[in-house]
Design an enzyme around this catalytic site. Structure first.
Site, short mmCIF file in Angstrom:
data_model
loop_
_atom_site.label_atom_id
_atom_site.label_comp_id
_atom_site.label_asym_id
_atom_site.label_seq_id
_atom_site.Cartn_x
_atom_site.Cartn_y
_atom_site.Cartn_z
N TYR A 9 35.68 35.92 51.27
CA TYR A 9 35.56 37.33 51.67
C TYR A 9 34.24 37.56 52.39
CZ TYR A 9 35.63 42.41 51.24
OH TYR A 9 35.61 43.75 51.51
N GLY A 64 44.10 41.13 43.82
CA GLY A 64 44.63 41.92 44.93
C GLY A 64 44.99 43.34 44.60
N SER A 98 42.89 45.45 42.69
CA SER A 98 41.66 46.18 42.35
C SER A 98 41.43 46.36 40.86
CB SER A 98 41.65 47.56 43.01
OG SER A 98 41.47 47.41 44.37
N SER A 99 41.64 45.29 40.11
CA SER A 99 41.29 45.38 38.69
C SER A 99 39.78 45.63 38.53
CB SER A 99 41.72 44.12 37.94
OG SER A 99 41.23 42.98 38.60
N ASP A 123 37.91 47.81 56.11
CA ASP A 123 37.04 48.85 55.51
C ASP A 123 35.57 48.50 55.53
OD1 ASP A 123 37.15 46.93 53.48
OD2 ASP A 123 37.31 48.41 51.87
N HIS A 170 41.33 44.43 55.38
CA HIS A 170 40.09 43.87 55.94
C HIS A 170 39.59 44.70 57.13
CE1 HIS A 170 39.54 40.34 53.43
NE2 HIS A 170 40.84 40.20 53.44
N ASP A 215 38.67 50.12 47.69
CA ASP A 215 39.22 49.98 46.33
C ASP A 215 38.70 51.08 45.41
OD1 ASP A 215 40.19 47.73 47.49
OD2 ASP A 215 38.99 46.33 46.31
N GLU A 246 29.57 46.27 42.93
CA GLU A 246 30.08 45.02 43.53
C GLU A 246 28.98 44.32 44.32
OE1 GLU A 246 33.14 43.59 43.40
OE2 GLU A 246 34.15 45.18 42.28
C1 GLA Z 1 38.93 43.73 48.75
C2 GLA Z 1 37.71 44.62 48.96
C3 GLA Z 1 38.07 45.84 49.82
C4 GLA Z 1 38.79 45.43 51.08
C5 GLA Z 1 39.94 44.46 50.78
C6 GLA Z 1 40.57 43.91 52.03
O1 GLA Z 1 39.88 44.37 47.97
O2 GLA Z 1 37.18 45.06 47.73
O3 GLA Z 1 36.89 46.57 50.11
O4 GLA Z 1 37.90 44.89 52.01
O5 GLA Z 1 39.50 43.36 50.00
O6 GLA Z 1 41.17 44.93 52.76
#
Ligand code: GLA
Length: 372
Positions: free
Chosen positions: A209, A112, A114-115, A34, A32, A160, A148
């Site tokens: 988020y 968690g 990044s699928s 980026d 959290h 990601d 996204e």
């Molecule tokens: C998700 C988002 C990323 C990042 C993470 C938390 O994976 O896609 O950009 O913010 O949460 O670090």
């Protein structure tokens, strides 16, 4: 995957014109941060998503997911629902107007790891190959992030997609998310990565988020900085009201942890992971009780240097750094205590040759290193 899984040709009656794959990622440290210009340290995982596609000459996309056993039909130029926006968004943002037959297979667990980014980057790589698009690997990441934002509705950072497009499993990718400057670093000396899926589905992850993101944007505004990256120390946060102070304290302290971790040996890196988890639990409030339990079991294991949640949180996966040579045993020991809903992700519990099934095309394009 069972040998009988339908290939692209089984579903669409001819071979694909292009195929590509892209991996999921595990973030080792820098969570959290980026979307506030901060620092991250992701690595690719062995699991990946495969996308095969061909033009169909009609006016409707046919999108087949092997995992869901489902085909979605979406008029070309429209977004669609379910998993469709990840693909149709890539078409829209690369100017592809043709209707496509698309076949998708993935062994990246959802939650968690990044699928979503793996699907975006695999789709963009396949489109780049099919249309010979002059796009670098960084361009693909930036387009994936726009998918996204503009098609999925999550205001994600860039970590990601950069990890899926540029990272590998043997290094961590130290990325400055403000400048996109990056460097591949060796994994912490003496350590080996363990990734477990908690089996807790991520609920409200998108809305939670976006709320966190708004909170830290508000904190930055009140502090008079464009991003919390520019706050040198947590002492500078004292003027903020309690909630914003805790949110901002996570981001500022997490950036400091990443910078300390860059060349840290495994024991120090592990301590920084433990501190990161505590901050994500108490200050950022993105963990859930079962994830905290799984992390605590890992942290209590004698061969583990440190452990934390990874990714956006609200359920999903955890990562640990174990003493070299012990990762598989650590995963089995901890899952036996945790319960049957947990799953071993890294090291993969199955031979890598059995990971995401190929569509039937033999050569699959991964990172092509177009100058980035
Ligand atoms: C998700 C988002 C990323 C990042 C993470 C938390 O994976 O896609 O950009 O913010 O949460 O670090």
């Amino acid at each position: 995957m069972p040998a009988s899984s339908p290939s692209f040709a089984d579903v669409f009656g001819r071979p694909p014109e292009a195929q590509a794959q892209a991996p999921g990622r595990v973030n080792l440290l820098g969570e959290h941060t980026d979307y506030q210009g901060g620092f991250v340290l992701p690595s690719a995982i062995p699991q990946h998503t495969v996308v095969a596609l061909a033009r169909n000459g009609g006016d409707t996309h046919h999108l087949y997911s092997l995992n869901y056993g489902e085909r979605l039909d979406v008029p070309a130029g429209e977004t669609g629902t379910g998993f469709a926006p990840y693909v149709t968004g890539c078409c829209a943002l690369t100017g592809v107007k043709d209707a496509l037959d698309v076949w998708i297979s993935s062994d990246v667990p959802s939650g968690g790891l990044s699928s979503s980014a793996a699907l975006e980057i695999a789709t963009l790589r396949a489109l780049r190959t099919l249309y010979d698009l002059p796009l670098t690997d960084v361009d693909l990441a930036l387009i994936g992030q726009r998918v996204e934002h503009e098609f999925v509705g999550v205001r994600s950072g860039i970590m990601d997609q950069m990890a899926s497009s540029l990272a590998d499993t043997r290094h961590m990718l130290f990325l400055d998310t403000r400048t996109l400057e990056r460097q591949k670093l060796p994994l912490p000396a003496g350590g080996e990565v363990v990734v477990l899926d908690s089996g807790v589905p991520r609920r409200l992850a998108g809305s939670g988020y976006n709320t966190r993101r708004s909170e830290v944007e508000e904190a930055a505004r009140r502090l008079g900085v464009s991003e919390l990256r520019d706050v040198p120390d947590v002492a500078a946060l004292a003027s903020l009201p309690d909630l914003l102070l805790r949110r901002a304290r996570h981001v500022v302290s997490e950036n400091a942890r990443v910078l300390l971790a860059l060349h840290a040996p495994a024991p120090l890196f592990g301590e920084l992971m433990n501190a990161s988890h505590a901050s994500l639990r108490s200050d950022y409030e993105v963990t859930v009780p079962r994830v905290d339990e799984l992390v605590a079991l890992l942290q209590a294991h004698p061969d583990v240097y440190g452990a934390r949640m990874t990714g956006a949180g609200f359920g999903g996966a955890v990562v640990a750094l174990a003493r070299i040579g012990t990762a598989g045993q650590v995963a089995r020991d901890v899952l036996a205590q945790y319960g049957p809903e947990g799953q071993q992700v890294v090291p993969p519990p199955y031979p890598e040759s059995e990971s995401a099934k190929s569509s039937g095309l033999t050569r699959t394009s991964g990172a092509e290193g177009r100058g980035n």
